[in-house]
Enzyme design. Sequence first.
Site, mmCIF file in Angstrom:
data_model
loop_
_atom_site.group_PDB
_atom_site.id
_atom_site.type_symbol
_atom_site.label_atom_id
_atom_site.label_comp_id
_atom_site.label_asym_id
_atom_site.label_seq_id
_atom_site.Cartn_x
_atom_site.Cartn_y
_atom_site.Cartn_z
ATOM 1 N N GLY A 22 71.395 60.492 50.420
ATOM 2 C CA GLY A 22 70.270 60.018 51.170
ATOM 3 C C GLY A 22 70.106 60.924 52.422
ATOM 4 O O GLY A 22 70.632 62.128 52.503
ATOM 5 N N ARG B 5 70.007 52.745 66.746
ATOM 6 C CA ARG B 5 71.077 53.779 67.309
ATOM 7 C C ARG B 5 71.683 54.662 66.482
ATOM 8 O O ARG B 5 71.818 54.349 65.379
ATOM 9 C CB ARG B 5 72.246 53.107 68.007
ATOM 10 C CG ARG B 5 71.864 52.256 69.178
ATOM 11 C CD ARG B 5 72.829 51.465 69.721
ATOM 12 N NE ARG B 5 73.285 50.063 68.694
ATOM 13 C CZ ARG B 5 74.434 49.544 68.927
ATOM 14 N NH1 ARG B 5 75.056 49.573 70.036
ATOM 15 N NH2 ARG B 5 74.698 48.761 68.110
ATOM 16 N N VAL C 195 79.477 42.680 67.451
ATOM 17 C CA VAL C 195 80.719 42.426 67.312
ATOM 18 C C VAL C 195 81.107 41.058 67.574
ATOM 19 O O VAL C 195 81.573 40.022 67.107
ATOM 20 C CB VAL C 195 81.640 43.344 67.467
ATOM 21 C CG1 VAL C 195 83.082 43.015 67.249
ATOM 22 C CG2 VAL C 195 81.325 44.633 66.283
ATOM 23 N N CYS D 181 78.260 53.126 64.742
ATOM 24 C CA CYS D 181 79.843 53.105 64.502
ATOM 25 C C CYS D 181 80.276 54.157 63.869
ATOM 26 O O CYS D 181 81.221 55.029 64.381
ATOM 27 C CB CYS D 181 80.184 51.652 63.283
ATOM 28 S SG CYS D 181 79.980 50.421 64.688
ATOM 29 N N ASP E 225 79.213 37.200 78.853
ATOM 30 C CA ASP E 225 78.728 38.307 78.823
ATOM 31 C C ASP E 225 78.289 38.645 80.306
ATOM 32 O O ASP E 225 78.001 37.595 81.054
ATOM 33 C CB ASP E 225 77.614 38.640 77.899
ATOM 34 C CG ASP E 225 77.442 40.376 77.833
ATOM 35 O OD1 ASP E 225 77.698 40.625 76.645
ATOM 36 O OD2 ASP E 225 76.908 40.920 78.542
#
Length: 430
Positions: free
Chosen positions: A254, A328, A12, A261, A31
């Site tokens: 599916g 993830r 993001v 998220c 960061d």
Amino acid sequence: MRNICVVGSGHVGLVTGACLAELGNKVICMDDDFRKIEGLKKGIMPFYEPGLEEMVYRNVNNGRLSFTTGIKESVKQAEIVFICVGTPQRQSGEADLASVEAVSQRIAKTMDNSKIIVEKSTVPVKTGSWIKRTIKLNNTHNVDFDVVSNPEFMREGTAIHDFMNPDRIVIGVESERTANIMTELYKPLNAPIIMTNIETAELIKHASNSFLALKISYINAIANICEKVGADVIKVAEGMGFDKRIGREFLNAGVGYGGFCLAKDVSAFIKIAEDVGYDFELLRVVQKINDFQRRQIVKKLREALWNLSGKSIGILGLSFKPNTDDVREAPSIDIIKQLQAEGANIKVYDPRAMNKTKEFLQNVAYCQNPYQVAEGSDALVIITEWDEFKNLDLSKVKQLLRQPVIIDGRNIFHPTEMKALGFTYQGIGR
Ligand code: UDX
């Protein structure tokens, strides 16, 4: 043109930073991860996102985008600070907000002129007021500040397009001055703006993502009924989708939703509701249906192959959806582990995500292409609908397979055509 600092250069943060620079602002992305920032300075993206590398390159070159590990210099220069740090999921399902708090403290201690602090990470309702409290408490130079909730709805794989062409922009804000600055910032995007209070903005994000998960689980539940009665879920979705009140999107049956998220947001929303005394049963069922879809793949394989122990199963697709290398919460990992627990041998191929699964999966044979996966396998399972798989030479695949079995977890092929080609073929809900 605004001076902007983005704290947290994950998916993001980096996309937001690059896009805001593209819109003409001066952006510095910060960061703590030194390697990530050093890589970005050399033009190396920490993840794959179509179009991002070119956009970063362009804006670094024209001087509008830069990277740093130093929070002080970046916050000092900025008028608007976006918080885009991770909010991982705790065991209990709730979001872990330790990074958001730590970053808020650091921003507060550093800032020496007025700031707008924008939360963009997906956070539970009331986080905005906690950020405000934290900043007040640590406001060393006693400067004016405003907290804004501005949730992001971008999807991985189409993040840049989504940022630049949003369906709506949600801004939760307390002062008119800040509302005007935020409106002006997003003006070039020409999208409807929902201006509201911070709590409402925060809730819009949770309500939207959970609704998307609900839509997917709903169509998956329908798919299971379709299989029992001989109906075709794709036609059902089409028939439903023409109704403007429903819409066709997010009605693809599916293996269920994956990704960082949706799963996390549903769990967090259940927890938020629980904390305020509401049992969000509906969302618990959404989760249950999603788990069920993953188990169905194993069941379909058992029906086609009998015992799975000692069988060789080829997996096509590891990322949680196409055009990303993100694994993830990917259905692939869960399904592969279930198959391994039954004693199956696993071969895999994914155009982008193989490196990223190495830490999650053991005893898996990584292949160079789909045909190598098919070679000698007892069945092929399609878990991610990459375009590369839609264009496979199916007669070659059939020759290479030991048994011509295909379980199509994303309905990329047509049952009648596959049967005509001599496959034992099972899609989802058809
Ligand atoms: C999601 C939200 O869409 C986005 O608004 C939010 O900002 C972040 O979370 P993302 O996780 O990137 O985005 O992917 P999305 O395209 O929403 O897909 C999520 C999962 O749902 C994928 O595993 C996808 O395969 C699955 N999915 C999606 C379905 O199974 N069926 C569908 O019809 C749509």
